[in-house]
Scaffold this motif. Structure first.
Motif, PDB file in Angstrom:
ATOM      1  N   ASN A   1      42.789  49.108  42.356  1.00 19.82           N
ATOM      2  CA  ASN A   1      43.187  48.760  43.668  1.00 19.82           C
ATOM      3  C   ASN A   1      43.020  49.791  44.805  1.00 19.82           C
ATOM      4  OD1 ASN A   1      44.597  46.686  42.636  1.00 19.82           O
ATOM      5  ND2 ASN A   1      46.537  47.329  42.377  1.00 19.82           N
ATOM      6  N   GLN A   2      43.051  51.378  44.439  1.00 18.36           N
ATOM      7  CA  GLN A   2      42.689  52.312  45.434  1.00 18.36           C
ATOM      8  C   GLN A   2      41.362  51.770  45.942  1.00 18.36           C
ATOM      9  OE1 GLN A   2      43.621  55.857  43.133  1.00 18.36           O
ATOM     10  NE2 GLN A   2      45.927  55.758  43.778  1.00 18.36           N
ATOM     11  N   ALA A   3      40.468  51.653  45.099  1.00 16.49           N
ATOM     12  CA  ALA A   3      39.046  51.548  45.515  1.00 16.49           C
ATOM     13  C   ALA A   3      38.965  50.266  46.229  1.00 16.49           C
ATOM     14  CB  ALA A   3      38.085  51.596  44.114  1.00 16.49           C
ATOM     15  N   LEU A   4      39.354  49.151  45.789  1.00 21.44           N
ATOM     16  CA  LEU A   4      39.465  48.031  46.702  1.00 21.44           C
ATOM     17  C   LEU A   4      39.930  48.137  48.316  1.00 21.44           C
ATOM     18  CD1 LEU A   4      39.873  45.452  43.960  1.00 21.44           C
ATOM     19  CD2 LEU A   4      37.894  45.757  45.295  1.00 21.44           C
ATOM     20  N   ASN A   5      41.126  48.902  48.056  1.00 25.15           N
ATOM     21  CA  ASN A   5      41.739  48.890  49.580  1.00 25.15           C
ATOM     22  C   ASN A   5      40.859  49.850  50.297  1.00 25.15           C
ATOM     23  OD1 ASN A   5      43.908  47.788  48.226  1.00 25.15           O
ATOM     24  ND2 ASN A   5      45.414  49.657  47.970  1.00 25.15           N
ATOM     25  N   THR A   6      40.221  50.832  49.780  1.00 25.64           N
ATOM     26  CA  THR A   6      39.348  51.722  50.753  1.00 25.64           C
ATOM     27  C   THR A   6      37.907  50.860  51.054  1.00 25.64           C
ATOM     28  OG1 THR A   6      39.988  53.695  49.289  1.00 25.64           O
ATOM     29  CG2 THR A   6      37.896  53.800  50.621  1.00 25.64           C
ATOM     30  N   LEU A   7      37.453  50.286  50.236  1.00 24.77           N
ATOM     31  CA  LEU A   7      36.312  49.310  50.283  1.00 24.77           C
ATOM     32  C   LEU A   7      36.675  48.191  51.366  1.00 24.77           C
ATOM     33  CD1 LEU A   7      33.175  49.180  49.983  1.00 24.77           C
ATOM     34  CD2 LEU A   7      33.768  47.740  47.987  1.00 24.77           C
TER      35      LEU A   7
ATOM     36  N   VAL B   1      45.082  45.494  48.665  1.00 22.56           N
ATOM     37  CA  VAL B   1      44.619  44.553  47.763  1.00 22.56           C
ATOM     38  C   VAL B   1      45.409  44.832  46.520  1.00 22.56           C
ATOM     39  CG1 VAL B   1      42.575  43.614  46.586  1.00 22.56           C
ATOM     40  CG2 VAL B   1      42.306  44.472  48.754  1.00 22.56           C
ATOM     41  N   GLU B   2      45.887  43.748  45.896  1.00 22.62           N
ATOM     42  CA  GLU B   2      46.479  43.581  44.573  1.00 22.62           C
ATOM     43  C   GLU B   2      45.759  42.714  43.644  1.00 22.62           C
ATOM     44  OE1 GLU B   2      49.259  45.284  43.826  1.00 22.62           O
ATOM     45  OE2 GLU B   2      49.495  46.076  45.602  1.00 22.62           O
ATOM     46  N   THR B   3      45.259  43.349  42.580  1.00 22.08           N
ATOM     47  CA  THR B   3      44.465  42.769  41.708  1.00 22.08           C
ATOM     48  C   THR B   3      45.293  42.195  40.554  1.00 22.08           C
ATOM     49  OG1 THR B   3      44.179  44.659  40.332  1.00 22.08           O
ATOM     50  CG2 THR B   3      42.451  44.029  41.935  1.00 22.08           C
TER      51      THR B   3
ATOM     52  N   GLN C   1      35.047  43.803  28.338  1.00 22.64           N
ATOM     53  CA  GLN C   1      35.115  42.842  29.394  1.00 22.64           C
ATOM     54  C   GLN C   1      36.644  42.502  29.978  1.00 22.64           C
ATOM     55  OE1 GLN C   1      34.047  38.681  28.475  1.00 22.64           O
ATOM     56  NE2 GLN C   1      32.206  39.240  29.980  1.00 22.64           N
ATOM     57  N   LEU C   2      36.594  42.696  31.231  1.00 20.37           N
ATOM     58  CA  LEU C   2      38.168  42.437  31.801  1.00 20.37           C
ATOM     59  C   LEU C   2      37.856  41.534  32.901  1.00 20.37           C
ATOM     60  CD1 LEU C   2      41.313  42.300  31.407  1.00 20.37           C
ATOM     61  CD2 LEU C   2      40.995  44.288  32.793  1.00 20.37           C
ATOM     62  N   PHE C   3      38.478  40.423  33.258  1.00 23.22           N
ATOM     63  CA  PHE C   3      38.389  39.748  34.755  1.00 23.22           C
ATOM     64  C   PHE C   3      39.402  40.124  35.204  1.00 23.22           C
ATOM     65  CE2 PHE C   3      34.908  37.438  32.142  1.00 23.22           C
ATOM     66  CZ  PHE C   3      33.871  37.605  33.211  1.00 23.22           C
ATOM     67  N   VAL C   4      39.467  40.065  36.705  1.00 22.54           N
ATOM     68  CA  VAL C   4      40.536  40.600  37.481  1.00 22.54           C
ATOM     69  C   VAL C   4      40.420  39.553  38.547  1.00 22.54           C
ATOM     70  CG1 VAL C   4      40.832  42.787  36.710  1.00 22.54           C
ATOM     71  CG2 VAL C   4      39.758  42.319  38.797  1.00 22.54           C
ATOM     72  N   HIS C   5      41.352  38.993  39.161  1.00 26.86           N
ATOM     73  CA  HIS C   5      41.371  38.164  40.652  1.00 26.86           C
ATOM     74  C   HIS C   5      41.998  39.082  41.533  1.00 26.86           C
ATOM     75  CE1 HIS C   5      45.085  36.075  39.989  1.00 26.86           C
ATOM     76  NE2 HIS C   5      45.319  36.108  41.158  1.00 26.86           N
ATOM     77  N   PHE C   6      41.536  38.883  42.918  1.00 23.85           N
ATOM     78  CA  PHE C   6      42.153  39.389  44.033  1.00 23.85           C
ATOM     79  C   PHE C   6      41.747  38.471  45.184  1.00 23.85           C
ATOM     80  CE2 PHE C   6      38.015  41.396  43.893  1.00 23.85           C
ATOM     81  CZ  PHE C   6      37.878  41.657  45.291  1.00 23.85           C
TER      82      PHE C   6
END
Length: 249
Positions: free
Chosen positions: A27-33, A38-40, A54-59
């Motif tokens: 979440n922290q990396a996505l918020n920065t980018l 952003v909440e995953t 392997q893990l899938f996440v959505h946002f």
């Protein structure tokens, strides 16, 4: 988005107070980018020390909000993530897609080795004795199909049902000489795989009959099953969705 991680340094996937989690770092990396909060949502919740190949996440975000193309986005995100978390690909899906509820199957592996190896300390469980693999695999037949697996669930978990459908459960030797338990199901209860492995090892190492596994399942009682094996040997290896091609990385 498809990701993978070594869970050794984390208190599981899910964000929690006073503990570092994989979800928090992502979440922290996505918020920065993306320059916004952003909440995953992940396909499942791995426990402390458990790994994911392997893990899938959505946002949710707009295509315009990405700015970068998908490959550059993944490259930039990886530069912001810790070395033990990796993003592999970004996939645009329909607005109501859900990483957890839309998954049709999940697969796990549990790794066991028998010779002291400093490079497997956080990635496989060291056992002194080699279990009777054929006997455990015969017992695995009792796991297949749709059943109540409450006997393998951690106590006091809030789930709507303990019914799961297991499509595969077997032990196989790797080319490197360690033992791997493979299991695939539509869903898993909390701590379920580690409890199943512990119960199978009661059969493979302690001379319990194959029928012991059926007795445990029929009891629906966690105290009847074997002890949970350590988390560091467990890997989430595959998650399947009807609308995502599960290509090899």
């Amino acid at each position: 988005m498809e990701i993978a991680y070594d869970g050794s340094a984390y208190h599981g996937w899910q964000v929690q107070l006073n503990a570092v989690s994989v979800q928090e770092k992502l979440n922290q990396a996505l918020n920065t980018l993306l320059r916004k909060d952003v909440e995953t949502i992940g396909a499942g919740r791995t426990d402390t020390g458990v790994h994911a190949k392997q893990l899938f996440v959505h946002f949710d975000t707009s295509r315009e909000g990405l700015v970068l193309d998908d490959k550059k986005f993944i490259h930039s995100l990886n530069s912001l993530l810790p070395v033990d978390i990796a993003a592999y690909r970004l996939i645009e899906v329909h607005p109501d897609a859900h990483a957890r509820f839309d998954a049709t199957s999940r697969s796990y592996e549990y790794h066991v080795h028998f010779k002291k190896d400093p490079f497997k300390v956080n990635s496989s469980w060291l056992l002194r004795d080699i279990p009777e693999v054929e006997k455990m695999n015969r017992a695995c037949e009792f796991l297949l199909g749709t059943q109540d697996f409450g006997c393998f669930s951690k106590a006091h978990t809030q789930v709507f049902t303990n019914i799961c459908t297991i499509a595969r459960a077997e032990w196989k030797w790797s080319e490197e000489g360690y033992l791997v338990f493979h299991i695939t199901a539509d869903r898993f209860l909390r701590n379920m795989v580690r409890a199943i492995v512990g119960t199978l090892l009661e059969i493979g190492l302690k001379n319990k009959d194959i029928g012991y596994l059926k007795e445990v399942i029929d009891s629906k009682n966690r105290s009847k099953a074997g002890a949970s094996v350590p988390a560091h040997g467990l890997y989430l290896t595959k998650v399947v969705y009807p609308y995502i091609s599960n290509l090899k990385k």
